[in-house]
Structures are given as structure tokens and as C-alpha cells.
Motif scaffolding. Sequence first.
Motif, PDB file in Angstrom:
ATOM      1  N   GLU A 163       8.817  -8.750  28.617  1.00  0.00           N
ATOM      2  CA  GLU A 163       9.313  -7.392  28.443  1.00  0.00           C
ATOM      3  C   GLU A 163       9.427  -7.005  26.972  1.00  0.00           C
ATOM      4  N   ALA A 164       9.526  -7.976  26.079  1.00  0.00           N
ATOM      5  CA  ALA A 164       9.548  -7.713  24.636  1.00  0.00           C
ATOM      6  C   ALA A 164       8.148  -7.806  24.035  1.00  0.00           C
ATOM      7  N   TRP A 165       7.300  -8.639  24.606  1.00  0.00           N
ATOM      8  CA  TRP A 165       5.960  -8.870  24.068  1.00  0.00           C
ATOM      9  C   TRP A 165       5.065  -7.644  24.234  1.00  0.00           C
ATOM     10  N   ALA A 166       5.079  -7.028  25.399  1.00  0.00           N
ATOM     11  CA  ALA A 166       4.190  -5.893  25.676  1.00  0.00           C
ATOM     12  C   ALA A 166       4.378  -4.748  24.683  1.00  0.00           C
ATOM     13  N   PRO A 167       5.604  -4.295  24.405  1.00  0.00           N
ATOM     14  CA  PRO A 167       5.764  -3.228  23.416  1.00  0.00           C
ATOM     15  C   PRO A 167       5.354  -3.660  22.004  1.00  0.00           C
ATOM     16  N   PHE A 168       5.574  -4.928  21.670  1.00  0.00           N
ATOM     17  CA  PHE A 168       5.172  -5.441  20.368  1.00  0.00           C
ATOM     18  C   PHE A 168       3.658  -5.340  20.203  1.00  0.00           C
ATOM     19  N   VAL A 169       2.920  -5.799  21.184  1.00  0.00           N
ATOM     20  CA  VAL A 169       1.450  -5.749  21.109  1.00  0.00           C
ATOM     21  C   VAL A 169       0.965  -4.300  21.076  1.00  0.00           C
ATOM     22  N   ALA A 170       1.583  -3.428  21.862  1.00  0.00           N
ATOM     23  CA  ALA A 170       1.190  -2.014  21.882  1.00  0.00           C
ATOM     24  C   ALA A 170       1.413  -1.380  20.506  1.00  0.00           C
ATOM     25  N   ALA A 171       2.554  -1.659  19.890  1.00  0.00           N
ATOM     26  CA  ALA A 171       2.846  -1.110  18.558  1.00  0.00           C
ATOM     27  C   ALA A 171       1.897  -1.668  17.504  1.00  0.00           C
ATOM     28  N   PHE A 172       1.563  -2.942  17.627  1.00  0.00           N
ATOM     29  CA  PHE A 172       0.647  -3.575  16.678  1.00  0.00           C
ATOM     30  C   PHE A 172      -0.740  -2.924  16.751  1.00  0.00           C
ATOM     31  N   ARG A 173      -1.187  -2.635  17.951  1.00  0.00           N
ATOM     32  CA  ARG A 173      -2.505  -1.997  18.130  1.00  0.00           C
ATOM     33  C   ARG A 173      -2.549  -0.602  17.536  1.00  0.00           C
ATOM     34  N   LEU A 174      -1.415   0.086  17.524  1.00  0.00           N
ATOM     35  CA  LEU A 174      -1.356   1.434  16.951  1.00  0.00           C
ATOM     36  C   LEU A 174      -1.335   1.416  15.422  1.00  0.00           C
TER      37      LEU A 174
END
Length: 66
Positions: free
Chosen positions: A54-65
Amino acid sequence: MSTAAPTGRPPAWFRSSYSNGAGGECVECAIHDDAIHVRDSKDVEGAVITVGGEAWAPFVAAFRLG
């Protein structure tokens, strides 16, 4: 987040797709049960950072942006 090593069956580590294999800075990740583990590829016996999905998914999404 935790720095505890994964328990139970050994995790399957994979190297970042940004790694060029020339010894630069790189991380390895492993998806294991309901957690993601991250470690320094040059120090595989060193510390492991563990985060929940639940913490990893938003981290990866923000990194891609960016």
C-alpha cells in the motif's frame, strides 16, 4: 517501513531496469508475501528496507511522474 530481513522462504531479488551492470549505484527489489524489500545491489548482506504494498504503489507512481 521496516529494516528487518525477510523471513520464511527466500525472496526472489531482481535488479533495477536502470542498472547498467557497470558497478554504479543500483538497487535490488523483491516482492515477498505482502511486502516489498529493497537493498543495495553492491551489499546484498547489508540492510534491507521493507515496505508494504500500500506504500510501494504510490511511491512507484510518483517516481514515474518525475
